[in-house]
Design an enzyme around this catalytic site. Structure first.
Site, PDB file in Angstrom:
ATOM      1  N   GLY A   1      -2.693  -5.843  -0.786  1.00  0.00           N
ATOM      2  CA  GLY A   1      -3.262  -7.355  -0.806  1.00  0.00           C
ATOM      3  C   GLY A   1      -3.464  -7.660   0.556  1.00  0.00           C
ATOM      4  N   HIS A   2      -2.404  -7.699   1.730  1.00  0.00           N
ATOM      5  CA  HIS A   2      -2.343  -8.347   2.916  1.00  0.00           C
ATOM      6  C   HIS A   2      -3.665  -7.902   3.771  1.00  0.00           C
ATOM      7  CE1 HIS A   2      -0.557  -5.472   5.853  1.00  0.00           C
ATOM      8  NE2 HIS A   2      -0.364  -4.917   4.756  1.00  0.00           N
TER       9      HIS A   2
ATOM     10  N   GLY B   1       0.737  -1.436   0.071  1.00  0.00           N
ATOM     11  CA  GLY B   1       0.019  -0.091  -0.077  1.00  0.00           C
ATOM     12  C   GLY B   1       0.964   1.263   0.017  1.00  0.00           C
TER      13      GLY B   1
ATOM     14  N   THR C   1      11.006  -7.873 -12.660  1.00  0.00           N
ATOM     15  CA  THR C   1      10.302  -8.939 -13.167  1.00  0.00           C
ATOM     16  C   THR C   1       9.330  -9.169 -12.144  1.00  0.00           C
ATOM     17  OG1 THR C   1      12.451 -10.011 -13.984  1.00  0.00           O
ATOM     18  CG2 THR C   1      10.617 -11.473 -13.372  1.00  0.00           C
TER      19      THR C   1
ATOM     20  N   ASN D   1      -8.128   3.858   9.016  1.00  0.00           N
ATOM     21  CA  ASN D   1      -7.464   2.328   9.799  1.00  0.00           C
ATOM     22  C   ASN D   1      -7.944   2.082  10.948  1.00  0.00           C
ATOM     23  OD1 ASN D   1      -5.390   4.650   9.295  1.00  0.00           O
ATOM     24  ND2 ASN D   1      -4.179   3.158  10.362  1.00  0.00           N
TER      25      ASN D   1
ATOM     26  N   CYS E   1       2.323   4.253  24.089  1.00  0.00           N
ATOM     27  CA  CYS E   1       3.022   3.174  24.558  1.00  0.00           C
ATOM     28  C   CYS E   1       3.213   2.100  23.540  1.00  0.00           C
ATOM     29  CB  CYS E   1       2.482   3.000  25.849  1.00  0.00           C
ATOM     30  SG  CYS E   1       2.729   4.076  27.003  1.00  0.00           S
TER      31      CYS E   1
ATOM     32  N   GLN F   1      -7.959   0.522   3.431  1.00  0.00           N
ATOM     33  CA  GLN F   1      -8.707  -0.185   4.539  1.00  0.00           C
ATOM     34  C   GLN F   1     -10.200  -0.068   4.033  1.00  0.00           C
ATOM     35  OE1 GLN F   1      -8.004  -1.585   7.105  1.00  0.00           O
ATOM     36  NE2 GLN F   1      -5.995  -0.706   7.555  1.00  0.00           N
TER      37      GLN F   1
END
Lengths: 273, 400
Positions: free
Chosen positions: B204-205, B74, B241, B153, B329, B183
């Protein structure tokens, strides 16, 4: 994920001595809701000045709770005098260490302890409010910064942030913090020349001459040579243009001697041979 | 680590869908040819890449598969879009974004600000909503790009990017609009073709593909210089590639995500609402941060007042529950969430804010488990807080 020691984990999972003490002998506070961590420390002290009970309430992360918890364990049974000697490093050590970014939690514990001791002695903690605040985002005073830098031998800005949080938000105080670090560093480097071997002292003097003094004199076509060192007396000979310069005695006192005093020790006296 | 893990941190990353993983597998040891090769062995791999491009195109509703460029993340998509537009429009020195962007965009804008660009950071209200009037008033002749996130997010709040893009174009048709949809993808329908959006980034993730793959949509006619100079891959815009197995994975993930939207918007939303309502009902010092109506279906951000976020996360983690926090924190920085701060969330709730983000793999049983154990964790931590009086007042108010 922080790399917390087992001891830290044990203390935040099962914090000891949580709560308030009714009619405490002293209350100490550090931090605030705005800063993201705050600690209230309650002490019960007997007639002999021995801490018989210590409790805490903490708003903060795992290491803040662990620091508070372990501090109360350390305090029980100590006299107020002994307690006043506890450093933030000792709090961190009691937990088997803290991640560098979390050292400010041990500092907060130490600050609350100082505040409690001041409260016990009837000192007006409010005097601290008049102090110069360096980091306005986290309300870190100049004296708190100096103490953290000196006690923990902090040498750069990032360390100071980790220990005190100062400079961690808007960054406007970075220059002021760096100035304090440099000042303390300079002061530390100045040592008592009586405790130095002659060789050490000669090396140090030569270093200052080569780094700070000679380059300036060379700009004007002059130079300087170290001839001898006896106790606090440094014997030098001026060379080149300096030799014939009518201001040479001026150069000697106001520049050569002043530089050596600044970098090594105020006791140094320079003699021309 | 406890044996059972309840993963409610899907806005951080998601599990690779086993079906996606299966689709990728042949492209490691069997179909390993180079898509650029002349032989059939490479040619069949090129076809797989083009199929994936079609799948991404269908997923975001683009007109043409040529408009899709594969990226590695992203952040890369955001960089390629914004840097590219600025390079192609060197005479324009004003850029616009929001105060609540992901660091991938926010820090890039701060970088350009240091380089001398004039930057407008749009504010949001207490619900996290954008003021479109402020946007409209900010766009000028000199505005090169407006970059807006589709969904936040941390809070899940949706920004009206289609409307915003239209407003931008009305003020200055030459200003480019980039949307960071990382998101929003997979949570609400995307359909770029009939909008004024010029560029759109996905990762993608976040949609059950693996980490290390993403895509940038570049509307036909948008001038974008090469981001990586070299070979002809990705129409010369990103040489190198192709990461074939991951591209295939992203394509498959997009196909499944498109088909799962119904489920996301109904079933995932139902579970999210159940979790949120359950917590608000049983925990007196909990309140929702941000809009509850205008949100992606999987996210809730709850502020636990007068206790600190990292401590909550650590205790939840001991019970196998994974969430995340806007607390200072946890991040290693000393500053709490810039998103919640921009919304004016008060300090007592800001530091104790926890984000729960679900996915289509979240089960009812998991939500029931969280609802069962979470209140006791909070009550235990409340006892440590120095703000007992304030907590007591909240408890009383909750009873009434």
């Amino acid at each position: 994920m922080w790399d917390y020691t087992d001891k830290v984990m044990d203390h935040y999972k099962n914090p000891r001595n949580v709560g308030e003490i009714e009619n405490p002998s002293a209350i100490g506070e550090a931090g605030s809701l705005v800063c993201g961590d705050a600690l209230k420390l309650y002490l019960k002290v007997d007639d002999n000045g021995v801490i018989t009970d210590a409790k805490f309430q903490t708003f903060g992360c795992g290491s803040a709770v662990a620091s508070s918890s372990v501090l109360t364990e350390m305090l029980k049974g100590m006299t107020i005098d002994e307690a006043s000697k506890i450093t933030n490093q000792q709090i961190a050590d009691a937990l088997g260490g803290l991640p560098p970014q979390k050292m400010h939690c041990s500092v907060m514990g130490h600050e609350a302890l100082e505040s409690a001791i001041a409260n016990y002695k009837g000192e007006d903690a409010a005097t601290h409010c008049d102090e110069k605040i360096i980091c306005t985002c986290y309300h870190v005073t100049e004296s708190a910064l100096r103490e953290a830098v000196e006690q923990n031998n902090l040498t750069d800005l990032e360390d100071v942030m980790n220990y005190t949080k100062a400079g961690g938000a808007c960054g406007q105080c970075h220059v002021a913090i760096q100035k304090i670090i440099d000042e303390i560093k300079n002061k530390k480097e100045k040592v008592d020349i009586k405790n130095m071997s002659t060789t050490q002292l000669v090396l140090k003097i030569n270093n200052v001459i080569e780094k700070h003094i000679a380059p300036e004199l060379r700009k004007d076509g002059g130079d300087i040579e170290l001839v001898d060192v006896k106790d606090n007396k440094v014997f030098v000979s001026l060379k080149g243009m300096c030799k014939s310069c009518k201001f040479s005695s001026n150069t000697l006192k106001n520049f050569v001697e002043a530089s050596l005093k600044e970098h090594i020790s105020p006791d140094i006296e320079v003699v021309e041979v | 680590m406890p044996e059972k893990v309840v993963y409610l941190d899907n806005n951080a990353t998601t599990m690779t869908d086993p079906e996606v993983f299966e689709a990728m597998k042949p492209y490691f040891c069997d179909l390993y040819g180079n898509p650029s090769s002349m032989h059939e062995f490479g040619g069949q791999v090129a076809k797989a890449v083009e199929k994936a491009r079609e799948q991404v195109k269908d997923f975001i509703g683009a007109k043409d598969a040529k408009e899709i460029i594969f990226t590695a993340s992203g952040s890369e998509g955001d960089n390629m879009a914004i840097r590219g537009i600025l390079e192609a429009n060197k005479n324009k020195k004003h850029i616009i974004t929001t105060k609540i962007e992901h660091p991938a965009v926010l820090n890039l804008f701060k970088y350009f600000e240091k380089q001398g660009y004039e930057v407008t950071y749009l504010s949001v209200d207490s619900k996290g909503n954008l003021d479109l009037n402020e946007l409209s008033n900010s766009v000028s002749e000199d505005t090169a790009v407006v970059s807006l996130m589709y969904a936040n997010n941390e809070t899940g709040v949706i920004l009206p990017v289609e409307k915003a893009a239209k407003i931008v174009k009305q003020k200055n048709p030459k200003t480019k609009v980039h949307v960071d949809a990382v998101q929003a993808a997979g949570k609400i329908p995307l359909d770029v073709k009939n909008t004024d959006i010029d560029l759109l980034t996905i990762a993608g993730h976040k949609i059950h593909a693996p980490k290390g793959i993403g895509a940038l949509y570049v509307k036909t006619g948008t001038l974008l210089p090469a981001f990586v100079i070299g070979g002809h891959q990705e129409r010369g815009k990103r040489a190198g590639t192709e990461n074939v197995p991951y591209i295939v994975g992203l394509g498959k993930a997009c196909e499944i995500a498109k088909n799962s939207l119904e489920y996301e918007m109904n079933e995932v939303k139902r579970l999210r609402d159940k979790l949120e309502n359950g917590i608000i009902k049983s925990v007196y010092n909990a309140k929702v941060n941000g809009s509850t109506t205008n949100r992606v279906p999987n996210t809730t951000n709850i502020g636990f007042q007068y206790i600190e976020g990292e401590l909550i996360l650590l205790h939840l983690s001991d019970l196998g529950i994974c969430a995340s926090s806007g607390s200072a924190c946890t991040s290693g920085s000393l500053e709490p969430s810039h998103v919640l701060k921009s919304m004016g969330v008060p300090f007592e709730a800001l530091h104790g804010s926890i984000r729960f983000s679900l996915s289509r793999f979240t089960t009812e049983e998991e939500i029931d488990y969280v609802l069962k154990v979470l209140p006791d964790v909070i009550f235990k931590l409340n006892k440590i807080s120095p703000y007992q009086r304030e907590l007591k007042a909240l408890e009383e108010a909750h009873k009434r």
